[in-house]
Design an enzyme around this catalytic site. Structure first.
Site, PDB file in Angstrom:
ATOM      1  CE  LYS A   1      18.447  49.220  20.567  1.00  0.00           C
ATOM      2  NZ  LYS A   1      18.851  50.624  20.419  1.00  0.00           N
TER       3      LYS A   1
ATOM      4  CG  HIS B   1      20.856  58.955  24.849  1.00  0.00           C
ATOM      5  ND1 HIS B   1      20.998  58.037  23.836  1.00  0.00           N
ATOM      6  CD2 HIS B   1      19.763  58.567  25.555  1.00  0.00           C
ATOM      7  CE1 HIS B   1      20.026  57.140  23.924  1.00  0.00           C
ATOM      8  NE2 HIS B   1      19.265  57.439  24.946  1.00  0.00           N
TER       9      HIS B   1
ATOM     10  CD  GLU C   1      11.041  57.703  23.450  1.00  0.00           C
ATOM     11  OE1 GLU C   1      11.234  57.679  22.220  1.00  0.00           O
ATOM     12  OE2 GLU C   1      11.966  57.702  24.283  1.00  0.00           O
TER      13      GLU C   1
ATOM     14  NE  ARG D   1      15.939  48.471  17.353  1.00  0.00           N
ATOM     15  CZ  ARG D   1      15.567  47.480  18.155  1.00  0.00           C
ATOM     16  NH1 ARG D   1      15.695  46.247  17.775  1.00  0.00           N
ATOM     17  NH2 ARG D   1      15.091  47.730  19.356  1.00  0.00           N
TER      18      ARG D   1
ATOM     19  CE  LYS E   1      11.362  50.143  19.977  1.00  0.00           C
ATOM     20  NZ  LYS E   1      11.861  50.462  21.288  1.00  0.00           N
TER      21      LYS E   1
ATOM     22  CD  GLU F   1      20.310  50.193  17.100  1.00  0.00           C
ATOM     23  OE1 GLU F   1      20.706  49.575  18.090  1.00  0.00           O
ATOM     24  OE2 GLU F   1      19.912  51.365  17.139  1.00  0.00           O
TER      25      GLU F   1
ATOM     26  CG  HIS G   1      16.697  58.747  21.524  1.00  0.00           C
ATOM     27  ND1 HIS G   1      15.538  59.217  20.944  1.00  0.00           N
ATOM     28  CD2 HIS G   1      16.301  57.935  22.537  1.00  0.00           C
ATOM     29  CE1 HIS G   1      14.505  58.683  21.581  1.00  0.00           C
ATOM     30  NE2 HIS G   1      14.936  57.912  22.548  1.00  0.00           N
TER      31      HIS G   1
ATOM     32  CG  HIS H   1      14.287  58.524  27.996  1.00  0.00           C
ATOM     33  ND1 HIS H   1      15.609  58.459  27.606  1.00  0.00           N
ATOM     34  CD2 HIS H   1      13.567  58.053  26.934  1.00  0.00           C
ATOM     35  CE1 HIS H   1      15.688  57.965  26.387  1.00  0.00           C
ATOM     36  NE2 HIS H   1      14.456  57.700  25.950  1.00  0.00           N
TER      37      HIS H   1
ATOM     38  NE  ARG I   1      25.389  28.676  28.175  1.00  0.00           N
ATOM     39  CZ  ARG I   1      25.591  27.592  28.917  1.00  0.00           C
ATOM     40  NH1 ARG I   1      24.620  26.713  29.070  1.00  0.00           N
ATOM     41  NH2 ARG I   1      26.752  27.388  29.466  1.00  0.00           N
TER      42      ARG I   1
ATOM     43  CG  ASN J   1      19.118  55.777  17.789  1.00  0.00           C
ATOM     44  OD1 ASN J   1      18.520  55.275  18.744  1.00  0.00           O
ATOM     45  ND2 ASN J   1      20.113  55.173  17.174  1.00  0.00           N
TER      46      ASN J   1
HETATM   47  N1  NAD Z   1      14.604  48.992  26.116  1.00  0.00           N
HETATM   48  C1  NAD Z   1      14.301  50.031  25.375  1.00  0.00           C
HETATM   49  O1  NAD Z   1      14.194  49.945  24.158  1.00  0.00           O
HETATM   50  C2  NAD Z   1      14.064  51.350  26.051  1.00  0.00           C
HETATM   51  C3  NAD Z   1      13.499  52.409  25.324  1.00  0.00           C
HETATM   52  C4  NAD Z   1      13.219  53.594  25.984  1.00  0.00           C
HETATM   53  C5  NAD Z   1      13.526  53.722  27.336  1.00  0.00           C
HETATM   54  N2  NAD Z   1      14.082  52.690  28.021  1.00  0.00           N
HETATM   55  C6  NAD Z   1      14.386  52.793  29.442  1.00  0.00           C
HETATM   56  O2  NAD Z   1      13.151  52.909  30.149  1.00  0.00           O
HETATM   57  C7  NAD Z   1      13.369  53.641  31.341  1.00  0.00           C
HETATM   58  C8  NAD Z   1      12.279  54.682  31.508  1.00  0.00           C
HETATM   59  O3  NAD Z   1      11.025  54.028  31.580  1.00  0.00           O
HETATM   60  P1  NAD Z   1       9.792  54.668  32.386  1.00  0.00           P
HETATM   61  O4  NAD Z   1       9.602  56.048  31.928  1.00  0.00           O
HETATM   62  O5  NAD Z   1       8.686  53.697  32.296  1.00  0.00           O
HETATM   63  O6  NAD Z   1      10.380  54.821  33.847  1.00  0.00           O
HETATM   64  P2  NAD Z   1      10.304  53.918  35.147  1.00  0.00           P
HETATM   65  O7  NAD Z   1      10.314  52.476  34.848  1.00  0.00           O
HETATM   66  O8  NAD Z   1      11.373  54.437  36.061  1.00  0.00           O
HETATM   67  O9  NAD Z   1       8.886  54.310  35.738  1.00  0.00           O
HETATM   68  C9  NAD Z   1       8.666  55.629  36.184  1.00  0.00           C
HETATM   69  C10 NAD Z   1       8.015  55.624  37.580  1.00  0.00           C
HETATM   70  O10 NAD Z   1       6.652  55.251  37.443  1.00  0.00           O
HETATM   71  C11 NAD Z   1       6.311  54.237  38.400  1.00  0.00           C
HETATM   72  N3  NAD Z   1       5.212  53.488  37.782  1.00  0.00           N
HETATM   73  C12 NAD Z   1       5.252  52.488  36.878  1.00  0.00           C
HETATM   74  N4  NAD Z   1       4.012  52.152  36.480  1.00  0.00           N
HETATM   75  C13 NAD Z   1       3.156  52.946  37.157  1.00  0.00           C
HETATM   76  C14 NAD Z   1       1.736  53.092  37.162  1.00  0.00           C
HETATM   77  N5  NAD Z   1       0.951  52.369  36.372  1.00  0.00           N
HETATM   78  N6  NAD Z   1       1.197  54.032  37.985  1.00  0.00           N
HETATM   79  C15 NAD Z   1       1.984  54.807  38.780  1.00  0.00           C
HETATM   80  N7  NAD Z   1       3.323  54.730  38.799  1.00  0.00           N
HETATM   81  C16 NAD Z   1       3.897  53.817  37.988  1.00  0.00           C
HETATM   82  C17 NAD Z   1       7.612  53.510  38.623  1.00  0.00           C
HETATM   83  O11 NAD Z   1       7.634  52.854  39.864  1.00  0.00           O
HETATM   84  C18 NAD Z   1       8.645  54.659  38.567  1.00  0.00           C
HETATM   85  O12 NAD Z   1       8.725  55.302  39.806  1.00  0.00           O
HETATM   86  C19 NAD Z   1      14.760  54.260  31.235  1.00  0.00           C
HETATM   87  O13 NAD Z   1      15.637  53.532  32.085  1.00  0.00           O
HETATM   88  C20 NAD Z   1      15.149  54.043  29.789  1.00  0.00           C
HETATM   89  O14 NAD Z   1      16.526  53.855  29.612  1.00  0.00           O
HETATM   90  C21 NAD Z   1      14.353  51.500  27.391  1.00  0.00           C
HETATM   91 ZN    ZN Z   2      13.764  57.003  24.094  1.00  0.00          ZN
END
Ligand code: NAD
Ligand code: ZN
Length: 283
Positions: free
Chosen positions: A65, A175, A107, A164, A149, A159, A171, A188, A43, A168
């Site tokens: 999130k 999306h 972003e 918040r 942020k 939210e 987005h 993304h 939990r 978006n």
């Molecule tokens: N929780 C939230 O508020 C929120 C907000 C925006 C996006 N997201 C989510 O985040 C995800 C996208 O995140 P992302 O763009 O970081 O993608 P990701 O986590 O898939 O990373 C992209 C790639 O980079 C590699 N990588 C990570 N760090 C590295 C480094 N220092 N050097 C080399 N390679 C590296 C990873 O292994 C992966 O292959 C999506 O799933 C999206 O839905 C969440």
């Molecule tokens: Zn985003």
């Protein structure tokens, strides 16, 4: 979901009843999954975010999130659950591919456009330094974005107050573009860049903002290597994905639009014709 199941089994295996906590070391995917597991294991156990992509440092590691995907859709299972600490070090960004830097920059541009004209001017002036991973520029944008942020999230943690919502920006259509291209055509940040431009075009269509402001945003998006035209996705595909979005209540739509760079306006019930026109302009 598979990754989450493996992770939770591993944690249970190694958890010896001491003060177990999770360190989410990686990009947004790792952060989202690790945060979600931290929220449900026993939990809730503490976790720390150590984001290693630009997108994770400026966005996904902040705000609490957490989520995992199901076959039925992205982020369908999740929780609001804040990390105890977010530790961002720009040194991690050195090994990222340029596409991932651009994706994170999308972003950053979003924050500038919705809240911080100064940041926008900085990006216009310094985008080459940022793309060259100059430490002082990276530090500036990671700090500025994280603060924007954190401030917004701090006013509306779950939210519920509508504050918040401005996060978006870009987005709604972004999306839909990701979904319409089966999450393969665009990463993304690229999809969000296109979504921001469509939202900008809807804003000009409704007379909220001048074309010149949107052109400035387009120029910056293009300069950092993000797309300004939607390829291999149809208007109908985007519209259908848009209406399947989990955030939809009935058929009412809700967009974050722009009054100027740095100021938004939330508008509901935009005629479908206006949305289609704006999407078509980008195809
Ligand atoms: N929780 C939230 O508020 C929120 C907000 C925006 C996006 N997201 C989510 O985040 C995800 C996208 O995140 P992302 O763009 O970081 O993608 P990701 O986590 O898939 O990373 C992209 C790639 O980079 C590699 N990588 C990570 N760090 C590295 C480094 N220092 N050097 C080399 N390679 C590296 C990873 O292994 C992966 O292959 C999506 O799933 C999206 O839905 C969440
Ligand atoms: Zn985003």
């Amino acid at each position: 979901m598979d990754m989450a199941t493996h992770l939770i089994t591993d944690i249970a295996r190694y958890d010896k009843g001491k003060q177990t906590f999770i360190i989410a070391f990686g990009g947004g995917v790792v952060g989202d999954v690790a945060g979600f597991i931290a929220s449900i294991y026993k939990r809730g156990i503490p976790y720390i975010q150590v984001p290693t992509t630009l997108l994770a440092q400026v966005d996904s590691s902040i705000g609490g999130k957490t989520a995992v995907d199901l076959a039925q859709g992205k982020n369908l299972v999740g929780a609001f659950y804040h990390p105890r600490l977010v530790f961002s070090d720009i040194k991690f960004l050195k090994t990222l591919r340029i596409k991932q830097i651009s994706s994170g920059l999308s972003e950053v541009i979003k924050y500038a456009v919705i809240k911080d004209r100064q940041l926008f001017l900085y990006l216009e002036k310094r985008y080459k330094d940022i793309l060259a991973l100059r430490p002082s520029s990276l530090e500036y944008i990671v700090k500025a974005s994280s603060l924007i942020k954190a401030n917004i999230v701090g006013c509306d943690e779950r939210e519920e107050k509508g504050i918040r919502t401005i996060l978006n920006f870009g987005h709604t259509v972004g999306h839909a573009i990701e979904a319409a291209s089966n999450f393969k055509g665009y990463n993304h940040g690229e999809a969000i860049a296109l979504g921001m431009l469509v939202a900008g075009d809807i804003s000009t269509e409704l007379g909220l903002i001048s074309d010149i402001e949107i052109q400035k945003i387009e120029n910056l998006i293009k300069a950092v290597g993000l797309p300004v035209k939607i390829k291999n996705v149809s208007v109908a595909g985007i519209i259908n994905a848009h209406y399947r979005d989990k955030k939809f209540i009935g058929q009412r739509n809700r967009f974050v639009l722009l009054k100027k760079i740095g100021e938004t306006k939330i508008v509901e019930n935009i005629p479908l014709g206006v949305i289609k026109l704006a999407i078509r302009k980008r195809i």
